[in-house]
Design an enzyme around this catalytic site. Structure first.
Site, PDB file in Angstrom:
ATOM      1  N   ASP A   1     -29.954 -16.677 -49.319  1.00 28.05           N
ATOM      2  CA  ASP A   1     -31.413 -16.675 -48.600  1.00 28.05           C
ATOM      3  C   ASP A   1     -32.021 -17.794 -49.258  1.00 28.05           C
ATOM      4  O   ASP A   1     -31.815 -18.224 -50.463  1.00 28.05           O
ATOM      5  CB  ASP A   1     -32.121 -15.461 -49.109  1.00 28.05           C
ATOM      6  CG  ASP A   1     -33.241 -15.118 -48.156  1.00 28.05           C
ATOM      7  OD1 ASP A   1     -33.011 -15.919 -46.958  1.00 28.05           O
ATOM      8  OD2 ASP A   1     -34.286 -14.517 -48.178  1.00 28.05           O
ATOM      9  N   GLY A   2     -32.829 -18.359 -48.257  1.00 25.49           N
ATOM     10  CA  GLY A   2     -33.947 -19.587 -48.820  1.00 25.49           C
ATOM     11  C   GLY A   2     -33.691 -20.900 -48.196  1.00 25.49           C
ATOM     12  O   GLY A   2     -34.340 -21.836 -48.632  1.00 25.49           O
TER      13      GLY A   2
ATOM     14  N   ARG B   1     -28.943 -11.637 -54.956  1.00 27.46           N
ATOM     15  CA  ARG B   1     -29.930 -12.402 -53.505  1.00 27.46           C
ATOM     16  C   ARG B   1     -30.615 -13.524 -54.175  1.00 27.46           C
ATOM     17  O   ARG B   1     -31.445 -13.435 -55.235  1.00 27.46           O
ATOM     18  CB  ARG B   1     -31.012 -11.418 -52.954  1.00 27.46           C
ATOM     19  CG  ARG B   1     -31.584 -11.737 -52.053  1.00 27.46           C
ATOM     20  CD  ARG B   1     -32.530 -10.960 -50.920  1.00 27.46           C
ATOM     21  NE  ARG B   1     -33.078 -11.563 -49.948  1.00 27.46           N
ATOM     22  CZ  ARG B   1     -33.290 -11.130 -48.707  1.00 27.46           C
ATOM     23  NH1 ARG B   1     -32.984  -9.588 -48.751  1.00 27.46           N
ATOM     24  NH2 ARG B   1     -33.794 -11.836 -47.713  1.00 27.46           N
TER      25      ARG B   1
ATOM     26  N   THR C   1     -27.353  -9.362 -37.996  1.00 21.35           N
ATOM     27  CA  THR C   1     -27.304  -8.992 -36.511  1.00 21.35           C
ATOM     28  C   THR C   1     -28.799  -9.400 -36.372  1.00 21.35           C
ATOM     29  O   THR C   1     -29.049  -9.897 -35.238  1.00 21.35           O
ATOM     30  CB  THR C   1     -27.212  -7.535 -36.278  1.00 21.35           C
ATOM     31  OG1 THR C   1     -26.165  -7.047 -37.055  1.00 21.35           O
ATOM     32  CG2 THR C   1     -27.210  -7.002 -35.053  1.00 21.35           C
TER      33      THR C   1
ATOM     34  N   TRP D   1     -29.880 -12.921 -34.938  1.00 24.13           N
ATOM     35  CA  TRP D   1     -29.656 -13.595 -33.739  1.00 24.13           C
ATOM     36  C   TRP D   1     -31.337 -13.797 -32.874  1.00 24.13           C
ATOM     37  O   TRP D   1     -31.476 -14.257 -31.903  1.00 24.13           O
ATOM     38  CB  TRP D   1     -29.032 -12.381 -32.500  1.00 24.13           C
ATOM     39  CG  TRP D   1     -27.498 -12.378 -32.877  1.00 24.13           C
ATOM     40  CD1 TRP D   1     -26.885 -11.393 -33.552  1.00 24.13           C
ATOM     41  CD2 TRP D   1     -26.489 -13.372 -32.716  1.00 24.13           C
ATOM     42  NE1 TRP D   1     -25.594 -11.742 -33.715  1.00 24.13           N
ATOM     43  CE2 TRP D   1     -25.365 -13.105 -33.212  1.00 24.13           C
ATOM     44  CE3 TRP D   1     -26.531 -14.644 -31.991  1.00 24.13           C
ATOM     45  CZ2 TRP D   1     -24.127 -13.860 -33.043  1.00 24.13           C
ATOM     46  CZ3 TRP D   1     -25.551 -15.489 -32.153  1.00 24.13           C
ATOM     47  CH2 TRP D   1     -24.006 -14.813 -32.527  1.00 24.13           C
TER      48      TRP D   1
ATOM     49  N   HIS E   1     -29.593 -25.286 -43.951  1.00 27.18           N
ATOM     50  CA  HIS E   1     -28.534 -24.558 -43.702  1.00 27.18           C
ATOM     51  C   HIS E   1     -27.324 -25.537 -44.044  1.00 27.18           C
ATOM     52  O   HIS E   1     -26.402 -25.187 -44.734  1.00 27.18           O
ATOM     53  CB  HIS E   1     -28.390 -23.966 -42.094  1.00 27.18           C
ATOM     54  CG  HIS E   1     -29.449 -22.996 -41.817  1.00 27.18           C
ATOM     55  ND1 HIS E   1     -29.750 -22.148 -42.670  1.00 27.18           N
ATOM     56  CD2 HIS E   1     -30.202 -23.016 -40.913  1.00 27.18           C
ATOM     57  CE1 HIS E   1     -30.588 -21.184 -42.191  1.00 27.18           C
ATOM     58  NE2 HIS E   1     -31.054 -21.931 -41.069  1.00 27.18           N
TER      59      HIS E   1
ATOM     60  N   LEU F   1      -8.512 -15.060 -54.327  1.00 27.87           N
ATOM     61  CA  LEU F   1      -9.635 -14.711 -53.990  1.00 27.87           C
ATOM     62  C   LEU F   1      -9.680 -14.015 -52.612  1.00 27.87           C
ATOM     63  O   LEU F   1      -9.195 -14.964 -51.670  1.00 27.87           O
ATOM     64  CB  LEU F   1     -10.797 -15.624 -54.288  1.00 27.87           C
ATOM     65  CG  LEU F   1     -12.200 -15.420 -53.770  1.00 27.87           C
ATOM     66  CD1 LEU F   1     -12.816 -14.288 -54.574  1.00 27.87           C
ATOM     67  CD2 LEU F   1     -12.938 -16.709 -53.674  1.00 27.87           C
TER      68      LEU F   1
HETATM   69  C1  IPE Z   1     -30.773 -11.973 -44.642  1.00 24.56           C
HETATM   70  O1  IPE Z   1     -31.705 -12.997 -44.726  1.00 24.56           O
HETATM   71  C2  IPE Z   1     -29.571 -12.367 -44.033  1.00 24.56           C
HETATM   72  C3  IPE Z   1     -28.748 -13.351 -44.436  1.00 24.56           C
HETATM   73  C4  IPE Z   1     -29.062 -13.975 -45.641  1.00 24.56           C
HETATM   74  C5  IPE Z   1     -27.829 -13.894 -43.809  1.00 24.56           C
HETATM   75  P1  IPE Z   1     -33.036 -13.126 -43.939  1.00 24.56           P
HETATM   76  O2  IPE Z   1     -33.829 -14.145 -44.266  1.00 24.56           O
HETATM   77  O3  IPE Z   1     -32.643 -12.902 -42.405  1.00 24.56           O
HETATM   78  O4  IPE Z   1     -33.871 -11.529 -44.297  1.00 24.56           O
HETATM   79  P2  IPE Z   1     -35.340 -11.153 -44.196  1.00 24.56           P
HETATM   80  O5  IPE Z   1     -35.677 -11.295 -42.655  1.00 24.56           O
HETATM   81  O6  IPE Z   1     -36.029 -12.227 -44.944  1.00 24.56           O
HETATM   82  O7  IPE Z   1     -35.299  -9.799 -44.716  1.00 24.56           O
HETATM   83  C1  IPE Z   2     -30.846 -17.725 -45.197  1.00 22.96           C
HETATM   84  O1  IPE Z   2     -31.758 -18.822 -45.311  1.00 22.96           O
HETATM   85  C2  IPE Z   2     -29.620 -18.100 -44.232  1.00 22.96           C
HETATM   86  C3  IPE Z   2     -29.640 -17.176 -42.925  1.00 22.96           C
HETATM   87  C4  IPE Z   2     -30.487 -16.115 -42.875  1.00 22.96           C
HETATM   88  C5  IPE Z   2     -28.877 -17.420 -41.896  1.00 22.96           C
HETATM   89  P1  IPE Z   2     -32.875 -18.410 -44.200  1.00 22.96           P
HETATM   90  O2  IPE Z   2     -32.712 -19.129 -43.023  1.00 22.96           O
HETATM   91  O3  IPE Z   2     -33.334 -16.797 -44.331  1.00 22.96           O
HETATM   92  O4  IPE Z   2     -34.152 -19.149 -45.240  1.00 22.96           O
HETATM   93  P2  IPE Z   2     -35.750 -18.651 -45.484  1.00 22.96           P
HETATM   94  O5  IPE Z   2     -35.469 -17.354 -46.157  1.00 22.96           O
HETATM   95  O6  IPE Z   2     -36.474 -18.931 -44.022  1.00 22.96           O
HETATM   96  O7  IPE Z   2     -36.288 -19.528 -46.220  1.00 22.96           O
HETATM   97 MG    MG Z   3     -34.680 -15.773 -45.323  1.00 22.80          MG
END
Ligand code: IPE
Ligand code: IPE
Ligand code: MG
Length: 254
Positions: free
Chosen positions: A21-22, A189, A67, A70, A38, A132
């Protein structure tokens, strides 16, 4: 002593799961658009997959797309899908070189045809590998998986293939997308969010959770080593008392 040397190789988690995430916030902090984040996240994926393969970790599950994702703006969804599929296709050679077997969990029906086909090829081309196991959670959510499992259990009961009294924790596992994999022992996470976001709800029952502020595009092997070292210092009790666990460990050593 390097961080890597501090890892107890006898106590490695068998299965590590990561919510990557992030990316979006990382990009924004650099004055760029979300896709830039990304794009840079792919380098972290390479680095962490390599790190896990070097250590001899059995299973690495990466949450790449939920999911719920999307519902993001269409440009982001399209860009991300292309990036994911393109990366997987390009990495097949490296996966094979490193004996890494690719798996995918998630609702493949939601994917565009080209993505599903590319993925299928990558799965076939790495299916003989024995190192792996790299599990990509793509168009995945745990509630989707559980609903699916319940539908299939109900259908099997109706068809007389399964008796209601036979349903137990092990048989439920057989209906999950993760049936071939052991439960994750360590869940990481990134980016300072303290939630599970519909990831492996059944499988994480006794996982150790590790949260870091580091945004995914900055996450590297060293950060993973820190998570593993932290994991190794925890006492996993599975509902028992600390004394019982120490006793068990003494018996196992003698
Ligand atoms: C969770 O991250 C899904 C992935 C890392 C693929 P999100 O960024 O979608 O989660 P929320 O919306 O902050 O909970
Ligand atoms: C995680 O990063 C990747 C996916 C969920 C696909 P985010 O796109 O959720 O990035 P933030 O959380 O908005 O920074
Ligand atoms: Mg996110």
């Amino acid at each position: 002593m390097s961080l890597k040397e501090k890892i107890d190789m006898e106590k490695l988690p068998r299965h590590i799961a990561i919510i990557m995430d992030g990316n979006g916030r990382w990009a924004k902090e650099q004055g760029q658009d979300r896709l830039f984040g990304h794009f840079h996240g792919v380098e972290s994926v390479r680095n962490i997959v390599e790190g896990c393969a070097e250590l001899g970790i059995g299973y690495l599950t990466l949450y790449a797309f939920s999911t719920e994702n999307w519902d993001r703006p269409v440009e982001e969804v399209t860009g991300l899908m292309e990036l994911l599929v393109d990366t997987i296709r390009k990495e097949v050679t490296t996966l094979n070189k490193n004996n890494i077997k690719l798996h995918v969990i998630g609702d493949m029906n939601m994917l565009p045809d080209y993505a599903r086909n590319e993925l299928k090829e990558a799965l076939d081309e790495t299916s003989h590998n024995t190192g792996l196991n790299l599990v990509m959670a793509l168009s995945y959510s745990s509630r989707w998986e559980i609903v699916n499992a319940i539908k299939n259990i109900a259908a099997d009961v109706k068809a007389g293939k399964l008796q209601p009294y036979e349903i137990d924790q092990d048989s439920i596992k057989d209906y999950l997308a993760t049936k071939e994999f052991p439960d994750p022992e360590l869940m990481v996470r990134t980016s300072g969010e303290y939630r599970i976001s519909n990831f492996l709800l059944y499988q994480l029952a006794y996982a150790e959770l590790y949260f870091t502020q580091v945004r995914w595009p900055d996450f590297r092997k060293e950060n993973l080593y820190e998570a593993i070292i932290d994991f190794q210092q925890r006492e996993r009790r599975f509902g028992k008392t600390g004394d019982q666990i120490s006793q068990q460990e003494k018996t196992a050593i003698s």
